[in-house]
Design an enzyme around this catalytic site. Sequence first.
Site, PDB file in Angstrom:
ATOM      1  N   GLU A 194       7.052  10.748   1.327  1.00  0.00           N
ATOM      2  CA  GLU A 194       7.309  11.042  -0.080  1.00  0.00           C
ATOM      3  C   GLU A 194       6.747  12.377  -0.555  1.00  0.00           C
ATOM      4  O   GLU A 194       6.189  12.456  -1.654  1.00  0.00           O
ATOM      5  CB  GLU A 194       6.736   9.899  -0.922  1.00  0.00           C
ATOM      6  N   HIS A 228      12.873   3.962  -1.711  1.00  0.00           N
ATOM      7  CA  HIS A 228      11.430   3.841  -1.469  1.00  0.00           C
ATOM      8  C   HIS A 228      10.717   5.179  -1.683  1.00  0.00           C
ATOM      9  O   HIS A 228       9.756   5.260  -2.461  1.00  0.00           O
ATOM     10  CB  HIS A 228      11.205   3.316  -0.046  1.00  0.00           C
ATOM     11  N   GLU A 229      11.184   6.203  -1.027  1.00  0.00           N
ATOM     12  CA  GLU A 229      10.479   7.494  -1.127  1.00  0.00           C
ATOM     13  C   GLU A 229      10.565   8.048  -2.547  1.00  0.00           C
ATOM     14  O   GLU A 229       9.623   8.638  -3.057  1.00  0.00           O
ATOM     15  CB  GLU A 229      11.016   8.500  -0.100  1.00  0.00           C
ATOM     16  N   HIS A 237       8.020   6.487  -4.826  1.00  0.00           N
ATOM     17  CA  HIS A 237       6.679   7.059  -4.688  1.00  0.00           C
ATOM     18  C   HIS A 237       6.416   8.179  -5.708  1.00  0.00           C
ATOM     19  O   HIS A 237       5.256   8.529  -5.943  1.00  0.00           O
ATOM     20  CB  HIS A 237       6.473   7.630  -3.285  1.00  0.00           C
ATOM     21  N   GLU A 264       1.769   1.667  -1.449  1.00  0.00           N
ATOM     22  CA  GLU A 264       2.930   1.103  -0.753  1.00  0.00           C
ATOM     23  C   GLU A 264       3.435  -0.220  -1.336  1.00  0.00           C
ATOM     24  O   GLU A 264       4.638  -0.435  -1.402  1.00  0.00           O
ATOM     25  CB  GLU A 264       2.634   0.959   0.741  1.00  0.00           C
ATOM     26  N   ASP A 320      -4.239   5.650  10.744  1.00  0.00           N
ATOM     27  CA  ASP A 320      -2.911   5.558  11.370  1.00  0.00           C
ATOM     28  C   ASP A 320      -2.729   4.252  12.130  1.00  0.00           C
ATOM     29  O   ASP A 320      -1.628   3.730  12.241  1.00  0.00           O
ATOM     30  CB  ASP A 320      -2.692   6.699  12.376  1.00  0.00           C
ATOM     31  N   TYR A 377       2.362  -3.087   2.346  1.00  0.00           N
ATOM     32  CA  TYR A 377       3.728  -2.943   1.852  1.00  0.00           C
ATOM     33  C   TYR A 377       4.264  -4.257   1.280  1.00  0.00           C
ATOM     34  O   TYR A 377       4.584  -4.357   0.102  1.00  0.00           O
ATOM     35  CB  TYR A 377       4.656  -2.525   3.005  1.00  0.00           C
TER      36      TYR A 377
HETATM   37  N1  BES Z   1       4.120   7.123   2.922  1.00  0.00           N
HETATM   38  C1  BES Z   1       4.851   6.384   3.881  1.00  0.00           C
HETATM   39  C2  BES Z   1       4.743   6.916   5.273  1.00  0.00           C
HETATM   40  C3  BES Z   1       3.332   6.974   5.835  1.00  0.00           C
HETATM   41  C4  BES Z   1       2.420   5.974   5.582  1.00  0.00           C
HETATM   42  C5  BES Z   1       2.959   8.033   6.627  1.00  0.00           C
HETATM   43  C6  BES Z   1       1.131   6.071   6.104  1.00  0.00           C
HETATM   44  C7  BES Z   1       1.680   8.115   7.143  1.00  0.00           C
HETATM   45  C8  BES Z   1       0.761   7.132   6.875  1.00  0.00           C
HETATM   46  C9  BES Z   1       6.314   6.277   3.506  1.00  0.00           C
HETATM   47  O1  BES Z   1       6.551   6.194   2.145  1.00  0.00           O
HETATM   48  C10 BES Z   1       6.840   5.015   4.102  1.00  0.00           C
HETATM   49  O2  BES Z   1       6.348   3.982   3.751  1.00  0.00           O
HETATM   50  N2  BES Z   1       7.803   5.114   4.989  1.00  0.00           N
HETATM   51  C11 BES Z   1       8.400   3.989   5.657  1.00  0.00           C
HETATM   52  C12 BES Z   1       9.739   3.670   5.096  1.00  0.00           C
HETATM   53  C13 BES Z   1       9.782   2.687   3.998  1.00  0.00           C
HETATM   54  C14 BES Z   1      11.213   2.400   3.610  1.00  0.00           C
HETATM   55  C15 BES Z   1       9.033   1.413   4.259  1.00  0.00           C
HETATM   56  C16 BES Z   1       8.636   4.373   7.100  1.00  0.00           C
HETATM   57  O3  BES Z   1       8.468   5.526   7.436  1.00  0.00           O
HETATM   58  O4  BES Z   1       8.992   3.496   7.884  1.00  0.00           O
HETATM   59 ZN    ZN Z   2       5.943   4.340   1.323  1.00  0.00          ZN
END
Ligand code: BES
Ligand code: ZN
Length: 624
Positions: A292, A316-317, A320, A339, A394, A402
């Site tokens: 995001e 989703h993005e 954010h 999330e 990570d 989520y």
């Molecule tokens: N902000 C996250 C991606 C993220 C989280 C990167 C933690 C690094 C550390 C992003 O908004 C996200 O949640 N992406 C998901 C997709 C979403 C539709 C659930 C993904 O990348 O799978």
């Molecule tokens: Zn997210």
Amino acid sequence: MMVLIMRRRSLIALALASSCTTPTEMADTQDDSRTDHHSYANFEDARVTHLDLDLDVDFASRKLRGSAALQLEGAADRLVLDTKLLTIERVETSSDGATFSETSFDLGDADPVLGAPLTIALNGADRVRVHYATGPDATGLQWLEPHQTAGKKAPFLFTQSQAIHARTWIPLQDTPAVRATYAAEIRTPKDVLAVMSAEMRSGAARTGAYRFEMPQPIPSYLIALAVGDLVFEPMSERTGIYAEPAVAKAAAAEFEDTESMMTAVEKLYGPYRWGRYDILVLPPSFPFGGMENPRLTFATPTVIAGDKSLVSLIAHELAHSWSGNLVTNATWRDFWLNEGFTVYLEERIQELVYGPERAAMETVLEVEGLKEEMASLDDRDEILHVDLAGRDPDEGFTGVPYVKGAMFLRTVEKIVGREAFDPFLRGYFENFAFQSITTADFVRYLQANLLDDRPAAAEKIDIEEWIEQPGLPERRHEPVSDAFEKIEAQAAEWLAGTAPAEALPAGGWTTQHWLHFLRTLPDELAAGRMAELDRAFRLTSSGNSEILCQWLIMAVRNDYAAADPALAKFLTSVGRRKFLKPLYEELAKTEQGKRRGLEIYRAARPGYHPIASNTIDGILDWPG
Ligand code: BES
Ligand code: ZN
């Protein structure tokens, strides 16, 4: 890779929070949990308010080189910044922003996860400028060769700063508790375009010198840069696509509902505060579905399915822009505030733009996924207010923040009703706009602005259980989808042998129906039955990444050899960790599978992002 940097204050807070407390007591004791265990920065003494970046992008040496100038608020003798794998060339300070003079600094010992603290003598100055270069193993950068891009002509670079990778390309206070505005000058070769999570001030002409400005204060994990053979394809007045020429048109068609999504959230939660909303479609090695970055969401090309069936990722993005970018988690243990709220908003957007049936199917799929994941999670990882001290964020992130997070909000919504919950959330975004907040801040706000006046509703919501306990509370709202109940009946008939695959009414199935159908099937399926499905529906050659991934997991599990070439191709052409992880995990379950997995991985690994290969190395015990 365990690090232990627990501070005494937070040990006490943890001990208090884990004993039995009322929500109010909990909110009070949690004040101490503002401590960010993932940053060395002394931001309580001196706080960065603005960053000026000046960088050369050198594809030949795979380095960013230049300077980061930081403006500070607060008086301190020394400034401690986060860095990881950076070469610090020299550091200067200034009190007027015009004349800089060299100062002493110390780069401490490096921790494998957190990197090294950079301590700078301030001597009363309120500006510092660090001259530095990035290292070859910077985990926040991925440098791609031309052959790894769609056009095969130009190299590509992109950053991924969340959670704690910004420090591998910028020396800064790498904590979401600190927000700063930024400006950047980026120099590149002339045949590529640079874009950032900021307003482009230099225009889109390929001059090799680009200027950006982000006038709103943002946390460091939202600073982003990408450089490549990018073109712009407008969608509406304020939305558009940046992508390689070969994918830009398809992406603009796939994501054409972005403007309607924006209108939908604005109606519910207040104006979009960031000016433009563009989407950058990255090469397939992008390790996430989406990121995001403000004004410019980074997205995987694997959601371009041709039928808009995977665009909940954009919802989703985009969401954010309120939950996360406007109101930000103060530490990574409050990640569910980012999330969980975003998944909740995502569902509301999907409902308004694509209707309640699709939104319900998507929610059920998410909840099914969470329950499956929770079957193999440690209790500590099932807690929304998760303790990540001493851990790499990570590796600590799961579906819990989520989906359990969203389930909590949905449960509150059902209990108080949308008439009360919608204005409450709108007020929450307004109240905490451009602030970084903790779980306790939210709990206090929830009580004062929603529950204190509604004792009967409050009675039904055990906040402490939702936030501090593992598992899913008994009293929760479970999503249901009528469409899925039909699918389950049809799957049962096929399994019982009363109807052949050809007789399944799959002509009208969407991606969500397919995903539910496949997940409903038992883990063990005879090769003949796999082949029957494949003959009828050509699943091995599905162009839909989600369906293909689900099918390939089943193929590995059931030794369905006909899908092996498709598996190898998928794993070598896509770098999205969400797909790689379950596939390699499934392969690693048998000796023969693990051998095959390693064989594929050997070829695929050079194309993966460090964040993805880090995860897969662990799954396959990669010897490297
Ligand atoms: N902000 C996250 C991606 C993220 C989280 C990167 C933690 C690094 C550390 C992003 O908004 C996200 O949640 N992406 C998901 C997709 C979403 C539709 C659930 C993904 O990348 O799978
Ligand atoms: Zn997210």
